[in-house]
Write a protein that holds these residues in place. Structure first.
Motif, PDB file in Angstrom:
ATOM      1  N   UNK A   1      10.056   0.052  -7.450  1.00 44.11           N
ATOM      2  CA  UNK A   1       9.106  -0.853  -8.102  1.00 44.11           C
ATOM      3  C   UNK A   1       7.730  -0.781  -7.440  1.00 44.11           C
ATOM      4  N   UNK A   2       7.713  -0.780  -6.103  1.00 47.53           N
ATOM      5  CA  UNK A   2       6.437  -0.722  -5.379  1.00 47.53           C
ATOM      6  C   UNK A   2       5.709   0.595  -5.645  1.00 47.53           C
ATOM      7  N   UNK A   3       6.427   1.708  -5.571  1.00 49.09           N
ATOM      8  CA  UNK A   3       5.795   3.007  -5.739  1.00 49.09           C
ATOM      9  C   UNK A   3       5.299   3.200  -7.172  1.00 49.09           C
ATOM     10  N   UNK A   4       6.043   2.754  -8.145  1.00 48.32           N
ATOM     11  CA  UNK A   4       5.595   2.905  -9.531  1.00 48.32           C
ATOM     12  C   UNK A   4       4.360   2.057  -9.797  1.00 48.32           C
ATOM     13  N   UNK A   5       4.281   0.881  -9.174  1.00 49.60           N
ATOM     14  CA  UNK A   5       3.076   0.050  -9.323  1.00 49.60           C
ATOM     15  C   UNK A   5       1.874   0.717  -8.669  1.00 49.60           C
ATOM     16  N   UNK A   6       2.052   1.207  -7.452  1.00 44.57           N
ATOM     17  CA  UNK A   6       0.945   1.845  -6.735  1.00 44.57           C
ATOM     18  C   UNK A   6       0.487   3.118  -7.440  1.00 44.57           C
ATOM     19  N   UNK A   7       1.436   3.875  -7.986  1.00 46.38           N
ATOM     20  CA  UNK A   7       1.076   5.096  -8.716  1.00 46.38           C
ATOM     21  C   UNK A   7       0.312   4.751  -9.984  1.00 46.38           C
ATOM     22  N   UNK A   8       0.690   3.667 -10.654  1.00 45.58           N
ATOM     23  CA  UNK A   8      -0.019   3.242 -11.862  1.00 45.58           C
ATOM     24  C   UNK A   8      -1.438   2.797 -11.547  1.00 45.58           C
ATOM     25  N   UNK A   9      -1.626   2.209 -10.365  1.00 47.24           N
ATOM     26  CA  UNK A   9      -2.954   1.749  -9.949  1.00 47.24           C
ATOM     27  C   UNK A   9      -3.791   2.854  -9.317  1.00 47.24           C
ATOM     28  N   UNK A  10      -3.272   4.076  -9.287  1.00 40.97           N
ATOM     29  CA  UNK A  10      -3.978   5.226  -8.717  1.00 40.97           C
ATOM     30  C   UNK A  10      -4.217   5.095  -7.218  1.00 40.97           C
ATOM     31  N   UNK A  11      -3.355   4.342  -6.525  1.00 41.05           N
ATOM     32  CA  UNK A  11      -3.489   4.186  -5.077  1.00 41.05           C
ATOM     33  C   UNK A  11      -2.669   5.204  -4.311  1.00 41.05           C
ATOM     34  N   UNK A  12      -1.665   5.803  -4.969  1.00 38.37           N
ATOM     35  CA  UNK A  12      -0.848   6.816  -4.328  1.00 38.37           C
ATOM     36  C   UNK A  12      -0.598   7.958  -5.307  1.00 38.37           C
ATOM     37  N   UNK A  13      -0.174   9.086  -4.751  1.00 40.25           N
ATOM     38  CA  UNK A  13       0.305  10.205  -5.553  1.00 40.25           C
ATOM     39  C   UNK A  13       1.730  10.497  -5.095  1.00 40.25           C
ATOM     40  N   UNK A  14       2.653  10.582  -6.046  1.00 43.41           N
ATOM     41  CA  UNK A  14       4.063  10.806  -5.745  1.00 43.41           C
ATOM     42  C   UNK A  14       4.461  12.238  -6.071  1.00 43.41           C
ATOM     43  N   UNK A  15       5.351  12.778  -5.239  1.00 44.72           N
ATOM     44  CA  UNK A  15       5.979  14.049  -5.557  1.00 44.72           C
ATOM     45  C   UNK A  15       7.463  13.916  -5.245  1.00 44.72           C
ATOM     46  N   UNK A  16       8.285  14.027  -6.276  1.00 44.42           N
ATOM     47  CA  UNK A  16       9.730  13.849  -6.112  1.00 44.42           C
ATOM     48  C   UNK A  16      10.386  15.180  -5.775  1.00 44.42           C
ATOM     49  N   UNK A  17      11.212  15.170  -4.722  1.00 41.78           N
ATOM     50  CA  UNK A  17      11.945  16.359  -4.337  1.00 41.78           C
ATOM     51  C   UNK A  17      11.099  17.339  -3.540  1.00 41.78           C
ATOM     52  N   UNK A  18      11.674  18.496  -3.220  1.00 45.50           N
ATOM     53  CA  UNK A  18      10.968  19.493  -2.408  1.00 45.50           C
ATOM     54  C   UNK A  18      10.076  20.432  -3.210  1.00 45.50           C
TER      55      UNK A  18
END
Length: 420
Positions: free
Chosen positions: A33-50
């Protein structure tokens, strides 16, 4: 004259729907929930897996830099050009001889760090935070928290990726731990020869974590380089850079480095800009703006002595928010270096040369002023930005002016609240 605030109001729009991340690791479900919110707000960039990320995951401070997903550590030369040491320094983790899997990588644009989440058997998870200090300039830190969700004690083995066949390896003692110094001959982009060295100290090679408890591991890496004008000086230059990195690591206050990193990035973000997801089609995309700002700040090297600014004649160009070409994707340290060089030219042309050769905060001020086209004149403040194009965005920050110590700028739509 004290300029209080500036607000452009548009029609309220629907709240941004949180980003849904596909294939989110089940062992990390508590972060979802936290990561999806931060990603939506453009505060983080996520990369799933290697898998290889679409964006550049990097950490830097203008003196050193690392790309954590490749393990490459670089010294940044005088003009911020990266000099890759060519050896993987990242950590590797094992539980009962089975390697942990890199499950998720998070680039924090507001914290100036990369978090790597590794998952092992029985959902034993590792959060590895990689960062640099803006004060202790030649050190890269890895702060590791290992969480054991089982009732049984778990033993984790920790290894670094340093090759054992390097030309020069020495053992050193740092706070009761054994570290290593290694050096090599490397070449810059333009083919100039340099000798480079690094020293690293790892707090634990194995660590026992009791059931339902956390364990902590730290790795600190010190980097240095020297130009080699004559091959005959190689031996002496190698000794010099090895001595530098060794002393940096021995004299390092590890706790202070962690604190400096957190406080300095907090100060930077107070004076800066963050864009919300919605924007006018004529503007640069918000994520590209946020990423470019992050890369520029991470590559920028302030002068040893900060000059006293004698002008507020910044910025006189067209608002850079309407020039998407300045905010296009950066995919390597070399590209980030090239982008920084381009931006220094843009800022100098716009009258911000003093700001862009000053402290990191003032450099950020120049970027922010260029984004809005905000300038101070003898008659007050002038804004070149078209306010209609700002609908759905929320850049905010503290702007410093010669006639008042600080000025709060708020550009927001009716439904947005600027970060402070």
């Amino acid at each position: 004259v004290c300029f209080a605030s500036l607000s452009f109001k548009g029609e309220p729009e629907a709240a941004v729907i949180p980003m849904r991340v596909a294939n989110f690791p089940s062992c990390l479900a508590g972060y979802r929930a936290e990561f999806e919110r931060l990603a939506s707000d453009m505060d983080i960039v996520l990369n799933v897996g290697p898998k290889k990320p679409e964006r550049l995951f990097m950490v830097g401070n203008g003196h050193v830099a690392t790309t954590p997903l490749t393990g490459a550590h670089s010294v940044l030369l005088e003009n911020a050009q990266p000099l890759d040491l060519g050896h993987n320094i990242n950590l590797k983790f094992y539980l009962r001889d089975t390697a942990f899997t890199l499950a998720m990588s998070v680039l924090h644009l507001k914290k100036g760090q990369v978090d790597l989440y590794h998952v092992g058997e029985s959902c034993v998870t590792i959060k590895e935070t990689i960062f640099t200090s803006l004060d202790t300039t030649s050190v890269i830190g890895h702060d590791v928290v290992i969480h054991n969700p089982t009732k049984t004690k778990q033993t984790v083995t920790v290894k670094t990726g340093i090759d054992t066949h390097l030309e020069d390896i020495q053992n050193i003692k740092v706070s009761g731990k054994t570290g290593v110094v290694y050096s090599d001959l490397v070449h810059s982009i333009n083919g100039e020869a340099h000798v480079a060295a690094a020293a690293s100290v790892l707090s634990h090679k194995t660590i026992d974590i009791d059931g339902y408890k956390d364990g902590n591991v730290k790795l600190f890496v010190s980097l240095a380089s020297s130009k080699l004008p004559d091959v005959g000086e190689r031996s002496e230059k190698l000794k010099d850079v090895c001595k530098i990195v060794k002393e940096q690591l021995i004299n390092l206050d590890q706790t202070q480095v962690v604190q400096d990193h957190a406080s300095h990035w907090k100060d930077i973000r107070k004076s800066g800009l963050r864009l919300q997801p919605l924007q006018d089609h004529l503007m640069a995309k918000p994520l590209e703006v946020n990423l470019t700002m992050y890369y520029l700040l991470s590559m920028y090297k302030p002068p040893a002595t900060i000059p006293q600014s004698s002008t507020t004649n910044c910025f006189k160009g067209s608002p850079s928010s309407h020039s998407p070409v300045l905010w296009t994707q950066v995919k390597s340290l070399e590209a980030a270096y090239a982008r920084l060089s381009s931006w220094k030219t843009v800022l100098a042309t716009g009258g911000c040369s003093e700001f862009s050769t000053s402290s990191r905060i003032m450099f950020y001020q120049a970027l922010l002023r260029s984004f809005t086209g905000l300038i101070e004149t003898i008659h007050g403040l002038e804004l070149a930005l078209n306010p209609h194009s700002m609908e759905g965005t929320s850049p905010s920050g503290v702007l410093s002016f010669k006639r008042s110590l600080s000025t709060y700028l708020s550009l927001s739509t009716l439904h947005n609240t600027p970060d402070t």
